[in-house]
Design a protein around this motif. Structure first.
Motif, PDB file in Angstrom:
ATOM      1  N   THR A 104       0.852  -1.170   0.135  1.00  0.00           N
ATOM      2  CA  THR A 104      -0.083  -0.248  -0.266  1.00  0.00           C
ATOM      3  C   THR A 104       0.793   1.183   0.329  1.00  0.00           C
ATOM      4  OG1 THR A 104      -1.663  -0.903   0.983  1.00  0.00           O
ATOM      5  CG2 THR A 104      -1.468   1.315   0.836  1.00  0.00           C
ATOM      6  N   LEU A 105       1.982   1.250   0.664  1.00  0.00           N
ATOM      7  CA  LEU A 105       2.742   2.588   1.360  1.00  0.00           C
ATOM      8  C   LEU A 105       3.684   2.433  -0.616  1.00  0.00           C
ATOM      9  CD1 LEU A 105       4.615   2.037   4.195  1.00  0.00           C
ATOM     10  CD2 LEU A 105       2.252   4.431   3.709  1.00  0.00           C
ATOM     11  N   ALA A 106       4.149   0.994  -1.022  1.00  0.00           N
ATOM     12  CA  ALA A 106       3.947   1.374  -2.809  1.00  0.00           C
ATOM     13  C   ALA A 106       3.752   2.185  -3.949  1.00  0.00           C
ATOM     14  CB  ALA A 106       4.892   0.155  -3.056  1.00  0.00           C
ATOM     15  N   ARG A 107       1.974   2.170  -3.110  1.00  0.00           N
ATOM     16  CA  ARG A 107       1.504   2.353  -4.644  1.00  0.00           C
ATOM     17  C   ARG A 107       1.081   3.968  -4.149  1.00  0.00           C
ATOM     18  NH1 ARG A 107      -3.948   2.836  -2.972  1.00  0.00           N
ATOM     19  NH2 ARG A 107      -3.875   1.424  -2.021  1.00  0.00           N
ATOM     20  N   LEU A 108       0.896   3.522  -3.000  1.00  0.00           N
ATOM     21  CA  LEU A 108       1.016   5.645  -2.265  1.00  0.00           C
ATOM     22  C   LEU A 108       2.008   6.653  -2.799  1.00  0.00           C
ATOM     23  CD1 LEU A 108      -0.594   5.235   1.755  1.00  0.00           C
ATOM     24  CD2 LEU A 108      -1.826   5.601  -0.942  1.00  0.00           C
ATOM     25  N   VAL A 109       3.592   5.535  -3.076  1.00  0.00           N
ATOM     26  CA  VAL A 109       5.278   6.578  -3.424  1.00  0.00           C
ATOM     27  C   VAL A 109       4.785   6.188  -4.938  1.00  0.00           C
ATOM     28  CG1 VAL A 109       7.052   6.268  -3.551  1.00  0.00           C
ATOM     29  CG2 VAL A 109       6.193   6.208  -1.598  1.00  0.00           C
ATOM     30  N   ALA A 110       4.293   5.675  -5.031  1.00  0.00           N
ATOM     31  CA  ALA A 110       4.429   5.240  -6.580  1.00  0.00           C
ATOM     32  C   ALA A 110       3.190   6.399  -7.111  1.00  0.00           C
ATOM     33  CB  ALA A 110       4.102   4.277  -7.229  1.00  0.00           C
ATOM     34  N   ASP A 111       2.306   6.679  -7.095  1.00  0.00           N
ATOM     35  CA  ASP A 111       0.978   7.786  -6.690  1.00  0.00           C
ATOM     36  C   ASP A 111       1.805   8.940  -7.223  1.00  0.00           C
ATOM     37  OD1 ASP A 111      -0.199   5.040  -7.894  1.00  0.00           O
ATOM     38  OD2 ASP A 111      -1.572   5.715  -6.278  1.00  0.00           O
ATOM     39  N   GLU A 112       2.267   9.264  -6.242  1.00  0.00           N
ATOM     40  CA  GLU A 112       2.940  10.385  -5.816  1.00  0.00           C
ATOM     41  C   GLU A 112       3.931  11.203  -6.263  1.00  0.00           C
ATOM     42  OE1 GLU A 112       3.852  14.414  -4.270  1.00  0.00           O
ATOM     43  OE2 GLU A 112       1.919  12.940  -4.122  1.00  0.00           O
ATOM     44  N   ARG A 113       5.234  10.293  -6.675  1.00  0.00           N
ATOM     45  CA  ARG A 113       6.362  10.258  -7.595  1.00  0.00           C
ATOM     46  C   ARG A 113       5.689  10.577  -9.133  1.00  0.00           C
ATOM     47  NH1 ARG A 113      11.295   9.426  -5.924  1.00  0.00           N
ATOM     48  NH2 ARG A 113      11.626  10.146  -4.037  1.00  0.00           N
ATOM     49  N   ARG A 114       4.903   9.944  -9.555  1.00  0.00           N
ATOM     50  CA  ARG A 114       4.053   9.799 -10.691  1.00  0.00           C
ATOM     51  C   ARG A 114       3.651  11.374 -10.925  1.00  0.00           C
ATOM     52  NH1 ARG A 114       0.571   6.389 -10.586  1.00  0.00           N
ATOM     53  NH2 ARG A 114       2.155   4.864 -10.713  1.00  0.00           N
ATOM     54  N   GLY A 115       2.412  12.034  -9.736  1.00  0.00           N
ATOM     55  CA  GLY A 115       2.049  13.283  -9.694  1.00  0.00           C
ATOM     56  C   GLY A 115       3.046  14.357  -9.748  1.00  0.00           C
ATOM     57  N   ALA A 116       4.054  13.782  -9.103  1.00  0.00           N
ATOM     58  CA  ALA A 116       5.177  15.122  -9.029  1.00  0.00           C
ATOM     59  C   ALA A 116       6.392  15.313 -10.579  1.00  0.00           C
ATOM     60  CB  ALA A 116       5.754  14.583  -7.961  1.00  0.00           C
ATOM     61  N   GLY A 117       5.352  14.154 -11.343  1.00  0.00           N
ATOM     62  CA  GLY A 117       6.771  13.965 -12.457  1.00  0.00           C
ATOM     63  C   GLY A 117       7.793  13.452 -12.334  1.00  0.00           C
ATOM     64  N   HIS A 118       8.366  12.681 -11.807  1.00  0.00           N
ATOM     65  CA  HIS A 118       9.579  11.465 -11.092  1.00  0.00           C
ATOM     66  C   HIS A 118       8.872   9.912 -10.943  1.00  0.00           C
ATOM     67  CE1 HIS A 118      11.313  15.708 -10.766  1.00  0.00           C
ATOM     68  NE2 HIS A 118      10.847  16.133 -10.367  1.00  0.00           N
ATOM     69  N   PRO A 119       8.568   9.677 -11.983  1.00  0.00           N
ATOM     70  CA  PRO A 119       7.430   8.118 -11.914  1.00  0.00           C
ATOM     71  C   PRO A 119       8.602   7.328 -11.729  1.00  0.00           C
ATOM     72  CG  PRO A 119       8.185   8.801 -14.054  1.00  0.00           C
ATOM     73  CD  PRO A 119       8.042  10.101 -13.554  1.00  0.00           C
ATOM     74  N   VAL A 120       8.996   6.416 -10.327  1.00  0.00           N
ATOM     75  CA  VAL A 120       9.221   4.966  -9.545  1.00  0.00           C
ATOM     76  C   VAL A 120       9.082   4.047 -10.554  1.00  0.00           C
ATOM     77  CG1 VAL A 120      10.329   6.139  -8.526  1.00  0.00           C
ATOM     78  CG2 VAL A 120       8.657   5.136  -8.033  1.00  0.00           C
ATOM     79  N   ASP A 121       9.882   2.939 -11.026  1.00  0.00           N
ATOM     80  CA  ASP A 121       9.226   1.487 -11.384  1.00  0.00           C
ATOM     81  C   ASP A 121       9.115   0.591  -9.928  1.00  0.00           C
ATOM     82  OD1 ASP A 121      11.530  -0.270 -10.108  1.00  0.00           O
ATOM     83  OD2 ASP A 121      13.242   0.767 -11.785  1.00  0.00           O
ATOM     84  N   ALA A 122       8.302  -0.260 -10.000  1.00  0.00           N
ATOM     85  CA  ALA A 122       7.815  -0.932  -8.887  1.00  0.00           C
ATOM     86  C   ALA A 122       8.667  -1.589  -8.398  1.00  0.00           C
ATOM     87  CB  ALA A 122       6.938  -2.311  -9.499  1.00  0.00           C
ATOM     88  N   GLY A 123      10.142  -1.499  -8.237  1.00  0.00           N
ATOM     89  CA  GLY A 123      10.717  -2.123  -7.666  1.00  0.00           C
ATOM     90  C   GLY A 123      11.320  -1.036  -6.765  1.00  0.00           C
ATOM     91  N   GLU A 124      11.737   0.027  -7.439  1.00  0.00           N
ATOM     92  CA  GLU A 124      12.548   0.943  -7.009  1.00  0.00           C
ATOM     93  C   GLU A 124      11.168   1.841  -5.773  1.00  0.00           C
ATOM     94  OE1 GLU A 124      15.061   4.490  -5.442  1.00  0.00           O
ATOM     95  OE2 GLU A 124      14.970   2.397  -6.548  1.00  0.00           O
ATOM     96  N   ALA A 125       9.654   1.745  -5.752  1.00  0.00           N
ATOM     97  CA  ALA A 125       8.416   2.301  -5.036  1.00  0.00           C
ATOM     98  C   ALA A 125       8.510   1.489  -3.444  1.00  0.00           C
ATOM     99  CB  ALA A 125       7.374   2.411  -6.002  1.00  0.00           C
TER     100      ALA A 125
END
Length: 981
Positions: A104-125
């Protein structure tokens, strides 16, 4: 009226568990049920076992044990004991599932990074989510409200990175509580704190009827401190610290901190968190007690010594060595007794391998004394594995109780290989590693499976074939081709899933699990590691819907690696009863006759402080979170406790796996304080070096085998003659021993491989179109478009190939206009010559206008030099001329009057040039054309007479300048003799 607190400490020079048990038994007196009514709080499950073993050692018959309750180590994922989490206790929401929380935290981090224009892959999330939950847990444990982040006045100098990380952290923390409420759960750290507070209230209102003892707890969390204060205040309660230094001078003790804010400048002095006593001082402060309220266990009525106790003088020396930096000046004035480290020796070795060898020898030596125990304590798991392997060679099994990551155990490596191979579209290296994995097709079918895999391995040597299972299958022939359908049946569902693009993680994991099952069967899930892998996948698959909505299949391997690295698999009991290997956490409260404290290099013990990617150090300080270096202090305390064993060996390697290593600050402090009393284990260091040291270096001589005449080959090709003359040993290895070199798997296209591809084009040009000039370029273009053509050749060699092909077509057309015709290409033949069969394959033979033959050899590189030809090498064209003259070629018979190399290498005029090893008039120091075949035959006869029909030794590298190939250099042990003669 202030509460009277019953606080005690067992010094480091006493065996903690044995001293504790002796005191508890004495306190229980003659009542056999007094111990059974007692409750002992211990830091973790390993400590529970240590105290249990101490009770067993102390008992002389039947014994009712007290209730041993683990507070649980959050870092090790341990929960509170049942006594602190009773079924009928306060209603507290359950803890969130660890993998649900992580995903769940990985999903929140990925969503926030994507919204900020700095997407990360699943492993990094997932990795960032792990760091985030550690920081969140620290906030919860230290009882810091996350809302305080908004109250902090950020320094304008804070870098953009920290500002962005803090923004992401804040947004995630805003959304995380809502996620928890929807689940009906709380964080595990928060639940632990609530349970501890509930126990404190329960015991305050209804004190237990029996003894309650908290022993060896060094967790300074506020909730733990409140519970310990309650225990210490109970009528029959006591708190026993491990290694709290009561003799430390008051000024040093006060210097540790934490300090109050200075009323003059409003600043707070920095605490010395790296000191081994800091966390104990902090715990005492939070309990609300002073050090003068703590009594020494030996001085109390608990009394009792142990055979594993040591001289108190060593404890004083250890405390002096680990004094705060500002107080180390006292070392020069210390009396000899306060600097003496009796029964402590140090071994400094060259490499980690030598260090492991020394430790294994020390452990092995301990077994020579009946009843003597020994333990290795190290944070370096690679070193621990080396030691266990070295002990195994003497038939001594030894358990590493710290465990090993699932990612390096067979079930974990198989899952990772499967994900990586599918992500790389079954490229040869990960594919072969997967198919050869020890868990794949175990049992009676294993040998047949390996036979098929080896056949596939042989066919995949060289440049990579087309991608995908279909591309691999198209490159296979013979046994490999007949075996491949069995492999493809197992792997095709996973290939189809991975080729479908981003999809739910649960579907990817299910397909991965089913494919692993198809390859390995139930053997994959057997044993401790297999069961851990099954539990890991089941838990992750169940919680996958709560993670990122869609995951790219290529990211599954990195995601799995992050999580598998965190799963520790501990071995079942069954190792040697008198030997053990501990990590730092597992070693706490343990005892043995010999403690080996190993891996004493900076970055290992103490380890480098793990960075917090979310909160900058100034922000952590503002929030009141532990400094990143506090772990250094805890590691130093573990070291000091380990030095309290009866006999201690400390070790380090001067060089690590990555280069020269810096000695640990703990090692350097001991050496600086003890001076000449820092005793070295000289005998052990010498034994270690001598164990594998050869008495004398006896390099091998140049090999020159002389096989009997009946074993010498009586057939040779024109291309092997140079090898026979320049490096007879290489010829011997290839033809007599029948050893051939294998190309690497997934190799880059070599010059030989590119030459073979060009020859295939030219062969088709002859067989299909009889060397019609206009048909050559389309053949080359078709080859470059073929999906089986290596991308490197298509991208880098394509311009050169096209120009060279155009040059060949133009030259052939020019010769045809002049009356010279191509009569054969890519043919072969043989003749009997000087007692052997000479075979040869030609690239092309033309009929000249005068009726003679022109022998042509295509070269993708440079043609042989005139010097080499003059010295009797590179005479292949002359030998082919001899075969043609004597009718060895069915399609081309006659006297050769021209010998040409058509080189496709770059020349002064572009790509493509024609050269000849001879000249009609002998110009340029070349051999006269009419004499070329005669010279070739004379050299051939001499070579054959020596090595094939004679008895000449096959000497290695006889003429090194014409023996450039290195295929057999290792076999001939070239480096041992070359240049010595």
């Amino acid at each position: 009226m202030a509460e009277r607190l019953n606080l005690l400490t067992i010094p480091a020079h006493r065996a903690f568990a044995d001293a504790l048990v002796a005191g508890l038994r004495r306190r229980a007196g003659a009542d056999p049920l007094a111990l059974a009514r007692a409750t002992v709080l211990l830091p973790n499950n390993r400590a529970v076992r240590a105290v249990t073993d101490a009770f067993v050692r102390a008992s002389d018959g039947g014994l009712l044990l007290p209730r041993l309750v683990a507070l649980g180590d959050p870092e090790a994922g341990e929960a509170l004991g049942a006594a602190l989490d009773p079924a009928g206790g306060e209603s507290i929401a359950p803890a969130v599932d660890p993998y649900r929380r992580r995903l769940t935290l990985a999903r929140l981090v990925a969503d926030e990074r994507r919204g900020a224009g700095h997407p990360v892959d699943a492993g990094e999330a997932v990795r960032l989510a792990g760091e985030l939950q550690r920081t969140l847990d620290q906030l919860l444990v230290e009882e810091v409200r996350p809302e305080r982040l908004r109250e902090i006045d950020l320094d304008a100098s804070l870098s953009e990175h920290w500002t962005r990380a803090l923004a992401t952290f804040s947004v995630v923390l805003d959304r995380w509580p809502a996620e928890l409420r929807a689940m009906g759960c709380v964080d595990a750290a928060e639940r632990r704190g609530r349970l501890l507070d509930a126990a404190e209230r329960r015991w305050r209102e209804r004190p237990p009827g029996g003894l309650v003892c908290a022993a060896g707890v060094n967790d300074s969390a506020p909730a733990v401190a409140r519970l310990l204060r309650r225990v210490a205040a109970l009528p029959q309660g006591l708190v026993v610290f491990a290694g709290l230094d009561l003799a430390m001078p008051a000024d040093e003790w006060d210097a540790l901190g934490p300090h109050d804010v200075d009323e003059h400048n409003g600043m707070r002095r920095r605490s010395i968190e790296t000191h081994p006593q800091f966390h104990l001082k902090l715990l005492l402060d939070r309990i609300g007690a002073g050090r003068d309220e703590v009594r020494t266990w030996r001085a109390s009525v608990e009394g009792g010594g142990s055979e594993r106790d040591t001289d108190p003088a060593r404890g004083r020396a250890i405390a002096n060595a680990l004094a705060p930096a500002a107080f180390t000046g006292k070392w020069t004035d210390l009396p000899a007794g306060d600097r003496r480290l009796s029964d402590v020796t140090a071994a400094e070795l060259a490499t980690p391998a030598e260090e492991a060898q020394a430790i294994a020898l020390a452990l092995r030596e301990s077994l020579e004394t009946p009843g003597r125990t020994a333990a290795l304590v190290t944070p370096d798991r690679a070193l621990a594995q080396r030691v266990a392997a070295l002990c195994a060679r003497w038939g001594i099994p030894i358990d590493d109780t710290a465990g090993r990551p699932l990612s390096i155990l067979p079930p974990g490596t198989l899952l990772l290989l499967l994900a990586e191979a599918a992500a790389q579209r079954w490229s040869p290296l990960p594919l072969l590693a997967l198919l050869k994995h020890p868990l794949v097709r175990g049992g009676e079918d294993r040998l047949a499976w390996l036979d098929g895999v080896r056949a596939v391995d042989r066919r995949l040597r060289g440049p990579r074939p087309a991608i995908g299972l279909r591309g691999i299958g198209g490159a296979l022939k013979g046994t490999a081709a007949s075996f491949w359908p069995e492999v493809e049946t197992c792997l095709h569902p996973l290939e189809r899933t991975f080729n479908a693009g981003p999809q739910p993680l649960q579907a990817l994991l299910a397909c991965l699990r089913e494919t692993a099952q198809a390859l390995c069967g139930d053997a994959l899930w057997s044993g401790p590691a297999g069961r851990a892998a099954a539990e890991f996948l089941a838990a992750l698959e169940a919680q996958a819907p709560h993670g990122p909505a869609l995951v790219d299949p290529d990211e599954v391997a990195s995601l799995l690696r992050v999580l598998l690295d965190e799963v520790a698999v501990r071995p079942p009991q069954g190792g040697h009863p008198r030997l053990a290997i501990y990590g730092l956490i597992e070693a706490r409260l343990q005892s043995a006759d010999l403690f080996v404290l190993a891996g004493l290099n900076e970055g290992s013990w103490p380890g480098s402080p793990a960075p917090d990617p979310w909160l900058a150090p100034p922000i952590r300080a503002m929030l009141g979170l532990p400094g990143l270096e506090r772990r250094v202090g805890v590691a130093a305390h573990d070291f000091a406790q380990g030095l309290g064993a009866p006999t201690v060996l400390i070790t380090r390697a001067r060089r690590g796996a990555a280069g020269p290593a810096l000695a640990s600050r703990l090692w350097l402090r001991l050496r600086a304080m003890a001076g000449e009393r820092f005793e070295r284990a000289g005998d052990l260091e010498a034994w270690t070096r001598a164990l594998d040291h050869a008495a004398a270096h006896l390099p091998s001589g140049r090999p020159a085998p002389v096989p009997p005449r009946r074993l010498r080959p009586l057939a040779i090709s024109v291309t092997e003659v140079d090898r026979l003359k320049a490096d007879p040993y290489a010829f011997y290895a290839r033809r007599v021993l029948k050893l051939g070199s294998l190309d690497p798997v997934d190799a880059d296209p070599s010059a030989a491989w590119r030459g073979n591809e060009v020859h295939k084009i030219l062969e088709r040009w002859w067989t299909d179109f009889q060397c019609a000039p206009g048909e050559l370029k389309p053949l080359a273009e078709a080859m470059l478009r073929d999906e089986r053509t290596h991308p490197l050749m298509r991208a880098l060699w394509q311009p050169r190939l096209r120009e060279a092909i155009d040059w060949i077509a133009q030259e052939v057309a020019t010769h045809a206009e002049a009356g010279r015709q191509v009569i054969s290409a890519e043919g072969s033949g043989s003749i009997d010559l000087h007692g052997v069969t000479l075979t040869g394959r030609y690239d092309r033979i033309d009929r000249n206008v005068d009726g003679g033959l022109a022998i042509i050899d295509y070269k993708t590189g440079k043609a042989p030099s005139t010097t080499a030809v003059r010295e009797g090498y590179s005479l292949q064209l002359g030998l082919l001329g001899i075969i043609a003259a004597r009718g060895g070629f069915a399609e081309a018979t006659g006297e050769a009057t021209a010998f040409e190399y058509w080189s496709l290498a770059r020349s002064k005029t572009g790509f493509g040039a024609t050269t000849s090893p001879c000249d009609p008039g002998g110009k340029g120091n070349k051999i006269v054309t009419e004499e070329f075949t005669t010279v070739a035959e004379r050299n051939f006869a001499a070579a054959v007479g020596k090595w094939l029909t004679g008895e000449e030794p096959f000497t290695a590298k006889l003429v090194p300048e014409y023996a450039p190939y290195t295929d057999y250099d290792q076999l001939m042990r070239r480096d041992e003799w070359y240049g010595r003669e």
